[in-house]
Design a protein around this motif. Sequence first.
Motif, PDB file in Angstrom:
ATOM      1  N   SER A 139       0.815  -1.213   0.000  1.00 16.91           N
ATOM      2  CA  SER A 139       0.000   0.000   0.000  1.00 16.91           C
ATOM      3  C   SER A 139       0.849   1.264   0.000  1.00 16.91           C
ATOM      4  CB  SER A 139      -0.909   0.013   1.227  1.00 16.91           C
ATOM      5  OG  SER A 139      -0.121   0.034   2.420  1.00 16.91           O
ATOM      6  N   GLY A 140       2.154   1.085   0.234  1.00 13.46           N
ATOM      7  CA  GLY A 140       3.036   2.247   0.294  1.00 13.46           C
ATOM      8  C   GLY A 140       3.361   2.681   1.712  1.00 13.46           C
ATOM      9  N   ALA A 141       2.629   2.138   2.689  1.00 14.94           N
ATOM     10  CA  ALA A 141       2.880   2.494   4.084  1.00 14.94           C
ATOM     11  C   ALA A 141       4.224   1.927   4.541  1.00 14.94           C
ATOM     12  CB  ALA A 141       1.758   1.948   4.967  1.00 14.94           C
ATOM     13  N   ILE A 142       4.932   2.709   5.348  1.00 20.03           N
ATOM     14  CA  ILE A 142       6.237   2.300   5.850  1.00 20.03           C
ATOM     15  C   ILE A 142       6.131   1.899   7.317  1.00 20.03           C
ATOM     16  CG2 ILE A 142       8.614   3.035   6.304  1.00 20.03           C
ATOM     17  CD1 ILE A 142       8.394   4.960   3.989  1.00 20.03           C
ATOM     18  N   SER A 143       6.677   0.748   7.637  1.00 17.94           N
ATOM     19  CA  SER A 143       6.723   0.294   9.026  1.00 17.94           C
ATOM     20  C   SER A 143       8.173   0.010   9.383  1.00 17.94           C
ATOM     21  CB  SER A 143       5.871  -0.968   9.220  1.00 17.94           C
ATOM     22  OG  SER A 143       6.383  -2.039   8.429  1.00 17.94           O
ATOM     23  N   TYR A 144       8.450  -0.026  10.675  1.00 19.20           N
ATOM     24  CA  TYR A 144       9.820  -0.232  11.132  1.00 19.20           C
ATOM     25  C   TYR A 144       9.896  -1.449  12.044  1.00 19.20           C
ATOM     26  CZ  TYR A 144      10.708   4.459   9.360  1.00 19.20           C
ATOM     27  OH  TYR A 144      10.819   5.545   8.544  1.00 19.20           O
ATOM     28  N   SER A 145      11.050  -2.083  12.037  1.00 23.45           N
ATOM     29  CA  SER A 145      11.283  -3.216  12.911  1.00 23.45           C
ATOM     30  C   SER A 145      12.706  -3.121  13.448  1.00 23.45           C
ATOM     31  CB  SER A 145      11.092  -4.545  12.163  1.00 23.45           C
ATOM     32  OG  SER A 145      12.040  -4.657  11.112  1.00 23.45           O
ATOM     33  N   CYS A 146      12.965  -3.840  14.528  1.00 22.84           N
ATOM     34  CA  CYS A 146      14.306  -3.885  15.099  1.00 22.84           C
ATOM     35  C   CYS A 146      14.607  -5.351  15.388  1.00 22.84           C
ATOM     36  CB  CYS A 146      14.390  -3.041  16.366  1.00 22.84           C
ATOM     37  SG  CYS A 146      16.057  -2.942  17.057  1.00 22.84           S
ATOM     38  N   ASP A 147      15.110  -6.030  14.370  1.00 14.23           N
ATOM     39  CA  ASP A 147      15.307  -7.473  14.463  1.00 14.23           C
ATOM     40  C   ASP A 147      16.297  -7.858  15.562  1.00 14.23           C
ATOM     41  OD1 ASP A 147      13.529  -7.758  12.396  1.00 14.23           O
ATOM     42  OD2 ASP A 147      15.067  -7.925  10.848  1.00 14.23           O
ATOM     43  N   ALA A 148      17.348  -7.059  15.743  1.00 15.89           N
ATOM     44  CA  ALA A 148      18.359  -7.393  16.750  1.00 15.89           C
ATOM     45  C   ALA A 148      17.763  -7.378  18.153  1.00 15.89           C
ATOM     46  CB  ALA A 148      19.532  -6.425  16.669  1.00 15.89           C
ATOM     47  N   LEU A 149      16.950  -6.359  18.456  1.00 15.40           N
ATOM     48  CA  LEU A 149      16.331  -6.284  19.779  1.00 15.40           C
ATOM     49  C   LEU A 149      15.245  -7.337  19.921  1.00 15.40           C
ATOM     50  CD1 LEU A 149      16.346  -4.848  22.465  1.00 15.40           C
ATOM     51  CD2 LEU A 149      14.790  -3.124  21.515  1.00 15.40           C
ATOM     52  N   SER A 150      14.547  -7.618  18.828  1.00 16.48           N
ATOM     53  CA  SER A 150      13.533  -8.672  18.844  1.00 16.48           C
ATOM     54  C   SER A 150      14.164 -10.012  19.217  1.00 16.48           C
ATOM     55  CB  SER A 150      12.856  -8.769  17.481  1.00 16.48           C
ATOM     56  OG  SER A 150      11.910  -9.822  17.453  1.00 16.48           O
ATOM     57  N   GLN A 151      15.339 -10.286  18.671  1.00 10.86           N
ATOM     58  CA  GLN A 151      16.033 -11.533  18.979  1.00 10.86           C
ATOM     59  C   GLN A 151      16.469 -11.601  20.434  1.00 10.86           C
ATOM     60  OE1 GLN A 151      16.312 -14.299  17.111  1.00 10.86           O
ATOM     61  NE2 GLN A 151      14.943 -13.191  15.728  1.00 10.86           N
TER      62      GLN A 151
END
Length: 219
Positions: A139-151
């Motif tokens: 849809s064009g929406a931007i989301s963010y993630s933090c894989d290192a902290l998630s791990q």
Amino acid sequence: MAKAPVIEKRQLRHMLKVAAATGASPPRDVALLYVLYGTGVMLTELAMLTVRDYLLESGGVREESTIRAEIAHNGKERPLFWVNAKVVSAVDAYLTHRLSFRHGATTLKATFRGLDPDGPLFLRADGEPYRLTARRAGSGAISYSCDALSQVFRRLHTQAGVEGGHALAGRRTFAVRLHRKGFDLRHISELLGHSTLTATKRLIDSDPVKLGELVASII
């Protein structure tokens, strides 16, 4: 998608005990767990909190703070309170640990406890900041993630024997515990930054409270 598990007090106590004795940075891991379960913040919000969001210039704790709009999961500012004694004690211990390694330290020892106020509140074990990854949906929406902290959070849950545990477990557990204490949906929703009460109710629904525990605490 299955809901994140609700972590009971005994499970969290065990998780904290294990975190305090394992990993590359036990003080940080213990503080991360306390903040996650004691404030209901989202993972990316936690990654972007700054020292200034927690400390006053004098070095005291900013009891009434905010999740700033620029880091909030929905782009809207909401209140953040550093008033739980256990959460504050854990974060303070971590910041003392950070200073001993000069992670994010400045030469201005009289302000912000000698830490860079605009630097991240939480750092990796090597003193580097956690990096966020931007993802663009169809849809064009931007989301963010933090894989290192998630791990990090997945490891903390797994090593304590908590199946399926991850960062969202802290947010759901925070909401469920407040609801069990009798707080209304409006106040819980404000603390979580939900735009509707329906979103809060959805998070709380299917509370896996044990019937025996209800009876045991009735009188």
